[in-house]
Design an enzyme around this catalytic site. Structure first.
Site, PDB file in Angstrom:
ATOM      1  N   SER A 112      39.815  32.043  30.395  1.00  0.00           N
ATOM      2  CA  SER A 112      40.078  30.760  29.739  1.00  0.00           C
ATOM      3  C   SER A 112      39.125  30.613  28.567  1.00  0.00           C
ATOM      4  CB  SER A 112      39.854  29.620  30.742  1.00  0.00           C
ATOM      5  OG  SER A 112      39.800  28.356  30.101  1.00  0.00           O
ATOM      6  N   TYR A 139      34.678  24.925  36.872  1.00  0.00           N
ATOM      7  CA  TYR A 139      35.759  25.796  36.390  1.00  0.00           C
ATOM      8  C   TYR A 139      35.227  26.804  35.382  1.00  0.00           C
ATOM      9  CZ  TYR A 139      40.189  27.132  34.185  1.00  0.00           C
ATOM     10  OH  TYR A 139      41.259  27.845  33.677  1.00  0.00           O
TER      11      TYR A 139
END
Length: 248
Positions: A141, A154
């Site tokens: 990501s 995350y």
């Protein structure tokens, strides 16, 4: 070089919807046989139905080592070989660091980092057995490249996946197994729509230079390149597909 995948078998986790489903469909269009896995059985079976004889679906929790062995066996039994793995399955949960919980961090670590680790270990023997090398693509990501507010847990998992990619690339290069990471930005997937609203993909995004969200198919095109022989001299690298978000 060609991006055709004729005769190749690719495992794609989290393939029941979103980026994983787009990747599975694109690989099949380019000649691959695809082992789709997901915890969402109905959605996974709907995708594999579209692929016909080119696909097989396995209900699969990526945090379970025994489940990974079952996935590899299913691919070998159905298609005789494994050539690539796309570690796509992930959880996305956000919270400011002072409001986050240990349980949330541990769950994200299990799915987003331990899962790909187990997957790499599970597929290496099968990739080596082809005698032709192979490709592993880890879907990280932009939160694995830069700090983003509310993404401490995350982001930690996605930075970790970036590091796992680079170290695994060094370890596996002697077998001609390539390992790369892809770092999507805001992509219009069901997971994002659940959090931001069904119209998220239709809005203007002024913080993104291209001013829009990406589409799952745009991520899939990049992953196709990394799975194919067109990227035969690429390993240990990281690729953004984020509309210019991290170029600032």
């Amino acid at each position: 070089m060609s991006q055709r995948l004729d005769g190749r078998t690719v495992i794609v986790t989290g393939a029941g919807r979103g980026q994983g489903a787009a990747e599975a469909r694109l690989f099949a269009e380019h000649g691959a046989r695809v082992v789709l896995t997901d915890v969402r059985e109905d959605e996974g079976r709907a995708v594999v139905k579209d692929l016909g004889e080119q696909g097989v679906f396995v209900v699969h929790d990526v945090t379970d080592a025994a489940g990974w062995r079952q996935v590899v066996r299913a691919g070998l039994e159905a298609f005789g070989r494994i050539d690539a793995l796309v570690n796509n399955a992930a959880l996305w949960r956000t919270a400011p660091i002072e409001e986050d919980t240990e349980d949330n961090l541990r769950r994200l670590l299990q799915v987003n980092l331990v899962g790909p680790f187990l997957g790499i270990q599970a597929v290496v023997p099968a990739l080596r057995a082809t005698g032709e090398g192979g490709s592993i693509v880890n879907i990280s990501s932009t939160a694995g490249l830069v700090g983003i507010p509310g993404h401490a847990s995350y982001g930690a998992t996605k930075f970790g996946l970036r590091g796992l990619t680079k170290s695994a690339a060094m370890d596996l290069a002697r077998y001609r197994i390539r390992v790369n990471s892809v770092h999507p930005g805001a992509i219009d997937t069901p997971m994002v729509a659940d959090a931001l609203g069904a119209d998220a993909g239709e809005r203007d995004w002024p913080n993104v230079p291209l001013r829009r969200m990406g589409r799952p198919e745009e991520v899939a095109e990049l992953v196709l390149y990394l799975v194919s022989d067109a990227s035969a001299y690429v390993t240990g690298a990281e690729f953004t597909v984020d509309g210019g978000l991290t170029a600032k």
